[in-house]
Design a protein around this motif. Sequence first.
Motif, mmCIF file in Angstrom:
data_model
loop_
_atom_site.group_PDB
_atom_site.id
_atom_site.type_symbol
_atom_site.label_atom_id
_atom_site.label_comp_id
_atom_site.label_asym_id
_atom_site.label_seq_id
_atom_site.Cartn_x
_atom_site.Cartn_y
_atom_site.Cartn_z
ATOM 1 N N GLU A 141 -8.001 -17.236 -7.589
ATOM 2 C CA GLU A 141 -7.812 -15.501 -7.557
ATOM 3 C C GLU A 141 -8.657 -15.504 -6.626
ATOM 4 O OE1 GLU A 141 -10.728 -16.339 -11.797
ATOM 5 O OE2 GLU A 141 -12.277 -16.546 -9.874
ATOM 6 N N ALA A 142 -9.089 -16.008 -5.140
ATOM 7 C CA ALA A 142 -8.694 -14.662 -3.968
ATOM 8 C C ALA A 142 -7.533 -14.523 -3.852
ATOM 9 C CB ALA A 142 -9.636 -15.600 -3.162
ATOM 10 N N LEU A 143 -6.940 -15.079 -3.605
ATOM 11 C CA LEU A 143 -5.495 -15.774 -3.454
ATOM 12 C C LEU A 143 -5.232 -14.697 -3.980
ATOM 13 C CD1 LEU A 143 -3.264 -16.553 -1.410
ATOM 14 C CD2 LEU A 143 -2.607 -17.884 -2.747
ATOM 15 N N GLU A 144 -5.394 -14.793 -5.145
ATOM 16 C CA GLU A 144 -4.127 -13.792 -6.333
ATOM 17 C C GLU A 144 -4.468 -12.080 -5.672
ATOM 18 O OE1 GLU A 144 -3.230 -12.054 -11.131
ATOM 19 O OE2 GLU A 144 -4.684 -14.119 -10.409
ATOM 20 N N LEU A 145 -5.956 -12.275 -5.758
ATOM 21 C CA LEU A 145 -6.611 -10.425 -5.202
ATOM 22 C C LEU A 145 -6.366 -9.773 -4.391
ATOM 23 C CD1 LEU A 145 -8.954 -8.320 -6.210
ATOM 24 C CD2 LEU A 145 -10.588 -9.587 -5.210
ATOM 25 N N LEU A 146 -6.209 -11.093 -3.174
ATOM 26 C CA LEU A 146 -5.998 -10.143 -1.938
ATOM 27 C C LEU A 146 -4.437 -10.102 -1.148
ATOM 28 C CD1 LEU A 146 -8.599 -12.724 0.480
ATOM 29 C CD2 LEU A 146 -8.020 -10.359 -0.123
ATOM 30 N N THR A 147 -3.984 -10.731 -1.935
ATOM 31 C CA THR A 147 -2.185 -10.690 -2.146
ATOM 32 C C THR A 147 -1.661 -8.909 -2.727
ATOM 33 O OG1 THR A 147 -1.916 -12.815 -2.515
ATOM 34 C CG2 THR A 147 0.494 -11.144 -2.772
ATOM 35 N N THR A 148 -2.374 -8.674 -3.763
ATOM 36 C CA THR A 148 -2.296 -7.752 -4.486
ATOM 37 C C THR A 148 -2.871 -6.507 -3.761
ATOM 38 O OG1 THR A 148 -2.491 -9.169 -6.801
ATOM 39 C CG2 THR A 148 -3.040 -6.437 -6.501
ATOM 40 N N ASN A 149 -4.443 -6.399 -3.204
ATOM 41 C CA ASN A 149 -4.841 -5.586 -2.501
ATOM 42 C C ASN A 149 -3.745 -5.249 -1.267
ATOM 43 O OD1 ASN A 149 -6.505 -5.255 -3.953
ATOM 44 N ND2 ASN A 149 -8.261 -6.671 -2.552
ATOM 45 N N GLU A 150 -3.376 -6.024 -0.691
ATOM 46 C CA GLU A 150 -1.986 -6.169 0.460
ATOM 47 C C GLU A 150 -0.911 -5.246 0.081
ATOM 48 O OE1 GLU A 150 0.295 -8.575 3.571
ATOM 49 O OE2 GLU A 150 -0.270 -9.909 1.838
ATOM 50 N N LYS A 151 -0.394 -5.926 -0.785
ATOM 51 C CA LYS A 151 1.206 -5.102 -1.343
ATOM 52 C C LYS A 151 0.485 -3.910 -1.603
ATOM 53 C CE LYS A 151 3.718 -4.848 -5.224
ATOM 54 N NZ LYS A 151 4.293 -5.597 -6.475
ATOM 55 N N ASN A 152 -0.292 -3.544 -2.513
ATOM 56 C CA ASN A 152 -1.152 -1.967 -2.747
ATOM 57 C C ASN A 152 -1.159 -0.763 -1.304
ATOM 58 O OD1 ASN A 152 -0.413 -2.880 -5.586
ATOM 59 N ND2 ASN A 152 -2.860 -2.657 -6.246
ATOM 60 N N ALA A 153 -1.869 -2.226 -0.121
ATOM 61 C CA ALA A 153 -2.260 -1.095 0.629
ATOM 62 C C ALA A 153 -0.529 -0.583 1.424
ATOM 63 C CB ALA A 153 -3.197 -2.039 1.692
ATOM 64 N N ARG A 154 0.004 -1.609 1.397
ATOM 65 C CA ARG A 154 1.060 -1.221 3.025
ATOM 66 C C ARG A 154 1.851 -0.498 1.245
ATOM 67 N NH1 ARG A 154 1.352 -4.850 6.974
ATOM 68 N NH2 ARG A 154 0.239 -6.455 6.165
ATOM 69 N N GLU A 155 2.271 -0.059 0.441
ATOM 70 C CA GLU A 155 2.826 0.320 -0.643
ATOM 71 C C GLU A 155 2.396 1.920 -0.606
ATOM 72 O OE1 GLU A 155 2.838 -0.282 -4.377
ATOM 73 O OE2 GLU A 155 4.281 -1.560 -4.574
ATOM 74 N N ASN A 156 1.238 2.774 -0.228
ATOM 75 C CA ASN A 156 0.273 3.639 -0.047
ATOM 76 C C ASN A 156 0.207 3.982 1.489
ATOM 77 O OD1 ASN A 156 -1.266 3.131 -2.717
ATOM 78 N ND2 ASN A 156 -3.121 2.499 -2.163
ATOM 79 N N LEU A 157 0.392 3.214 1.865
ATOM 80 C CA LEU A 157 0.270 3.853 3.916
ATOM 81 C C LEU A 157 1.857 4.412 3.960
ATOM 82 C CD1 LEU A 157 -0.302 3.803 6.262
ATOM 83 C CD2 LEU A 157 0.112 1.172 7.023
ATOM 84 N N LYS A 158 2.463 3.041 3.067
ATOM 85 C CA LYS A 158 4.444 4.222 3.002
ATOM 86 C C LYS A 158 4.196 5.233 2.647
ATOM 87 C CE LYS A 158 9.161 2.303 1.458
ATOM 88 N NZ LYS A 158 10.004 1.765 1.367
ATOM 89 N N SER A 159 3.825 5.697 1.463
ATOM 90 C CA SER A 159 3.805 6.661 0.851
ATOM 91 C C SER A 159 2.786 8.004 1.561
ATOM 92 C CB SER A 159 2.586 6.650 -0.544
ATOM 93 O OG SER A 159 2.951 7.906 -1.759
#
Length: 315
Positions: A134-152
């Motif tokens: 669960e932690a792996l899934e949560l952190l992977t999602t958070n990292e993906k969202n953070a990188r997408e938001n940073l690019k935006s």
Amino acid sequence: MAGATEVQLWKTSDGKRGIPEAIFIDNVEAVCATAGKPTDVVAKLQELYSKYQYMQSSLTAQRASLKTKLPDIVSALETVNHLIDRRNKAEECESTEYTYQLCETVWCKASAAPTNVVCLWLGANCMLEYTLEEALELLTTNEKNARENLKSLEEDIAFMRDQITTTEVNIARTHNYGVKLRQQATQDEQKQPVPAAITNETTFSPPARTGADSNQEAATASAGKAKGLGAYTWKQEKDEVEVSVKVPKGVQKSDVRVTILMDSLKVEHGETLLLEGTLAGKCGPNGSTWTMTGSRVEITLEKASEGVWPSLFES
């Protein structure tokens, strides 16, 4: 101004967080003729410019926050992957030795047996326990969202810079057009003969070395009392005053210093005082401007309140 209509200086932009897109003013003369005086258009552009500045600071703060959080997310994700790897490879009852930071300058060693759960710090004094998957899934999602938001955010900030640049160019071109109109009006007035009794032209001569009072020249009644060596003209509208001060030929703008305060005006060329006096009315220094045209300093004073000044300077 009668007959003035609203001019669209920006348009909505899709996909850019609702940031309005500045419209480049190709024909300044036509826009000013439609919207009113150039000063009115400049005021609207400056209002739009201040909004852009505020939005830019907000986007920059969001980007800085994401850049701070992203390394923490990546570090936590690496730790969870390490725990999963140790769990899968560890034999029964086998423990692993870790070195961790106890405080700023103290590190300690500890042994920990393989585990299937981990606690994640969520902030706001909140920590929750998750299974490693669960932690792996949560952190992977958070990292993906953070990188997408940073690019935006990077794209939005770049878009914002373009709008700020366009607005700055619009302000400069509109202001220069207003100065051109005022200069043309001044030249037209100078071509017409003006009776000496009502002229606004005032020339000041330096006092003689003897210090005799008879050599001191006072300002005319239409100008008021002022000090300085320069000749100047002035005129007024209900919301602004325009002053034109003559300077020696060849003088650069960098050699001239103009000080505009709420109740006084001062023009200097190096160590030479060209014009100084206490204004007959109050002005707004933030809305007042000046520029150089040939051998004259053109000053526009924004009146603090609409009305007619009896003279430029106090008598």
